[in-house]
Write a protein that holds these residues in place. Structure first.
Motif, PDB file in Angstrom:
ATOM      1  N   SER A 119      11.552  72.717   8.246  1.00  0.00           N
ATOM      2  CA  SER A 119      12.183  71.688   9.065  1.00  0.00           C
ATOM      3  C   SER A 119      11.892  70.293   8.529  1.00  0.00           C
ATOM      4  O   SER A 119      12.802  69.453   8.399  1.00  0.00           O
ATOM      5  CB  SER A 119      11.691  71.814  10.512  1.00  0.00           C
ATOM      6  OG  SER A 119      12.188  70.758  11.304  1.00  0.00           O
ATOM      7  N   GLN A 123      14.539  67.482   7.019  1.00  0.00           N
ATOM      8  CA  GLN A 123      14.697  66.207   7.718  1.00  0.00           C
ATOM      9  C   GLN A 123      14.387  64.992   6.838  1.00  0.00           C
ATOM     10  O   GLN A 123      15.007  63.942   6.993  1.00  0.00           O
ATOM     11  CB  GLN A 123      13.776  66.163   8.943  1.00  0.00           C
ATOM     12  CG  GLN A 123      14.148  67.098  10.072  1.00  0.00           C
ATOM     13  CD  GLN A 123      13.145  67.001  11.205  1.00  0.00           C
ATOM     14  OE1 GLN A 123      12.983  65.957  11.824  1.00  0.00           O
ATOM     15  NE2 GLN A 123      12.450  68.096  11.460  1.00  0.00           N
ATOM     16  N   PRO A 189      12.742  60.065  11.012  1.00  0.00           N
ATOM     17  CA  PRO A 189      13.939  60.900  10.943  1.00  0.00           C
ATOM     18  C   PRO A 189      14.685  60.867  12.273  1.00  0.00           C
ATOM     19  O   PRO A 189      14.189  60.313  13.268  1.00  0.00           O
ATOM     20  CB  PRO A 189      13.369  62.294  10.674  1.00  0.00           C
ATOM     21  CG  PRO A 189      12.024  62.273  11.333  1.00  0.00           C
ATOM     22  CD  PRO A 189      11.513  60.858  11.144  1.00  0.00           C
ATOM     23  N   GLN A 192      14.641  64.966  17.070  1.00  0.00           N
ATOM     24  CA  GLN A 192      15.054  66.356  17.195  1.00  0.00           C
ATOM     25  C   GLN A 192      15.173  66.778  18.654  1.00  0.00           C
ATOM     26  O   GLN A 192      14.431  66.303  19.525  1.00  0.00           O
ATOM     27  CB  GLN A 192      14.046  67.266  16.488  1.00  0.00           C
ATOM     28  CG  GLN A 192      13.931  66.999  14.994  1.00  0.00           C
ATOM     29  CD  GLN A 192      15.219  67.325  14.257  1.00  0.00           C
ATOM     30  OE1 GLN A 192      15.612  68.490  14.142  1.00  0.00           O
ATOM     31  NE2 GLN A 192      15.886  66.300  13.764  1.00  0.00           N
ATOM     32  N   GLN A 314      21.074  72.629   6.320  1.00  0.00           N
ATOM     33  CA  GLN A 314      20.991  71.172   6.237  1.00  0.00           C
ATOM     34  C   GLN A 314      22.370  70.536   6.128  1.00  0.00           C
ATOM     35  O   GLN A 314      22.629  69.470   6.681  1.00  0.00           O
ATOM     36  CB  GLN A 314      20.126  70.769   5.041  1.00  0.00           C
ATOM     37  CG  GLN A 314      19.904  69.267   4.920  1.00  0.00           C
ATOM     38  CD  GLN A 314      19.164  68.905   3.648  1.00  0.00           C
ATOM     39  OE1 GLN A 314      19.356  69.534   2.612  1.00  0.00           O
ATOM     40  NE2 GLN A 314      18.306  67.908   3.706  1.00  0.00           N
ATOM     41  N   PRO A 319      21.994  66.532  12.537  1.00  0.00           N
ATOM     42  CA  PRO A 319      20.606  66.194  12.177  1.00  0.00           C
ATOM     43  C   PRO A 319      19.601  66.421  13.298  1.00  0.00           C
ATOM     44  O   PRO A 319      18.435  66.722  13.039  1.00  0.00           O
ATOM     45  CB  PRO A 319      20.705  64.704  11.819  1.00  0.00           C
ATOM     46  CG  PRO A 319      22.110  64.531  11.333  1.00  0.00           C
ATOM     47  CD  PRO A 319      22.937  65.453  12.185  1.00  0.00           C
ATOM     48  N   ILE A 322      18.070  70.241  13.401  1.00  0.00           N
ATOM     49  CA  ILE A 322      17.369  70.848  12.264  1.00  0.00           C
ATOM     50  C   ILE A 322      16.139  71.631  12.707  1.00  0.00           C
ATOM     51  O   ILE A 322      15.976  72.807  12.361  1.00  0.00           O
ATOM     52  CB  ILE A 322      16.969  69.784  11.226  1.00  0.00           C
ATOM     53  CG1 ILE A 322      18.218  69.188  10.554  1.00  0.00           C
ATOM     54  CG2 ILE A 322      16.034  70.374  10.178  1.00  0.00           C
ATOM     55  CD1 ILE A 322      18.942  70.143   9.643  1.00  0.00           C
TER      56      ILE A 322
END
Length: 380
Positions: A119, A123, A189, A192, A314, A319, A322
């Motif tokens: 992961s 990312q 990033p 999530q 990916q 995004p 992920i």
């Protein structure tokens, strides 16, 4: 490659990967002898321990809930720390229940690290960089396996099992503590999702992971068993094959990454499944031990092509999906870890060729599904 090295996440993951690989290699090198000589386990009990080792693979989808409490890179470090603790304690519990406890503890850390490793790579590196990072991590992991295997071989006659496990485990724990104190986040990033994600648009990723789990078990369980049971390969001969596998991985993983970037996941994975079709049939019908050994080396080489399944995710995923999607794929992959060894073992008793013929059939099925990949090769 310069841009990759500038990213603090690269050395962070490298330390964790090498530590986890070293720990796992040392653990599995010592485990069977320790189980027989010190813990006096029967074959059935060893089988139970190995089956329970895969159970945490089902639990990795829960990582999304753990991420509500802790950041993902911290969880990766803690996972390696837990893995090291499980390894360090093995020698202090030389019994069936003790091996179950330490094996499951080690496995929880190992499996949670494996999913967070994937992961974090997806990312923090773009679609061109990610295959290269995966390949580099695997290559240096293979080199670590060779060194650790040689070290264990060299000291096994002088160092008791208890202290061998303790030394290896504490080294892994130290790496976990070291990385836990680091901050590798160069750029935040995309946040999530902190929930289980199963989306229809990722169906192909799930299917490829399911089929990949079956392929993994045929390689891990039945290919080695074939070498030992039917062709009487000795411990030293198997060790030589393991070393050869890791040497091949060290040199070929960067090439595989370049192929993914140049030709795309569909072509690379197609090559894997075409190759596996002939390899599995070769296992079933070749009768020369040296041909079988050669097939085993090719089998391991093709095993590294699975990088393409992660890089495919990916390219197609939101995004934000992920982390939960990587953990879901890892859990789905482990469904076969329980089903295939049991069913394949029963079929082996009828005819050893059956699991490999089924594997050849699954390779054709996988090849068909891979043709549904619509992503393009990365710009290089």
């Amino acid at each position: 490659m310069k841009e990759i090295r500038k990213n603090p996440m690269y050395p962070y993951l490298m330390v964790l990967v090498l530590s986890a690989m070293a720990g796992f290699q040392g653990w599995r090198t010592l485990l069977n002898n320790f189980a027989v000589e010190e813990a006096t386990l029967s074959g059935f009990q060893i089988g139970v321990v190995q089956s329970l080792r895969e159970v945490p693979g089902f639990l990795v989808f829960l990582v999304v809930f753990v991420l509500l409490l802790i950041r993902e890179h911290k969880l990766a470090a803690i996972s390696v720390l837990v893995m090291g603790l499980g390894i360090a304690l093995v020698g202090f519990f030389p019994s069936f229940p003790g091996l179950i406890f330490t094996t499951v503890l080690m496995s929880i850390g190992f499996h949670y690290f494996e999913t967070t490793n994937k992961s974090l790579t997806l990312q923090h590196f773009n679609t061109t960089q990610a295959p290269i990072v995966f390949a580099k991590l695997r290559s240096f992991g293979a080199l670590t396996n060779i060194l650790v295997g040689g070290l264990v071989w060299a000291v096994s006659d002088y160092l008791p099992y208890k202290y061998s496990f303790l030394f290896i485990g504490l080294c892994v724990v130290a790496a976990g503590i070291y990385t836990l104190a680091q901050n590798p986040i160069k750029k935040e990033p995309v946040a999530q999702h902190k929930k289980i994600i199963l989306r229809k648009k990722y169906w192909l990723f799930y299917v490829l992971n399911l089929l990949g789990g079956a392929r993994r078990q045929i390689f891990v369980v039945f290919a080695v068993f074939l070498l030992v049971e039917r062709y009487q390969f000795t411990v030293k001969e198997i060790a030589i094959l393991f070393v050869a596998n890791n040497i091949l991985s060290y040199f070929f993983n960067p090439i595989i990454a370049k192929w993914i970037n140049k030709y795309g996941e569909r072509k690379v994975l197609s090559l894997e499944y075409i190759g596996l079709f002939f390899i599995f049939l070769g296992y079933a019908y070749f009768q020369n031990r040296y041909y079988i050994a050669g097939l085993y080396l090719l089998d391991h080489l093709f095993f590294n092509f699975s990088i393409g399944i992660s890089t495919y995710l990916q390219k197609i995923a939101d995004p934000r999906d992920i982390a939960p999607s990587a953990s879901a794929g890892f859990a789905i992959n482990h469904i076969m870890a329980v089903v295939v060894p049991v069913m394949g073992g029963l079929l082996w008793m009828v005819d050893f060729r059956i699991p490999f013929v089924i594997g050849a059939g699954l390779s054709v099925v996988s090849l068909g599904f891979v043709q549904q990949i619509k992503t393009k090769a990365a710009a290089v």
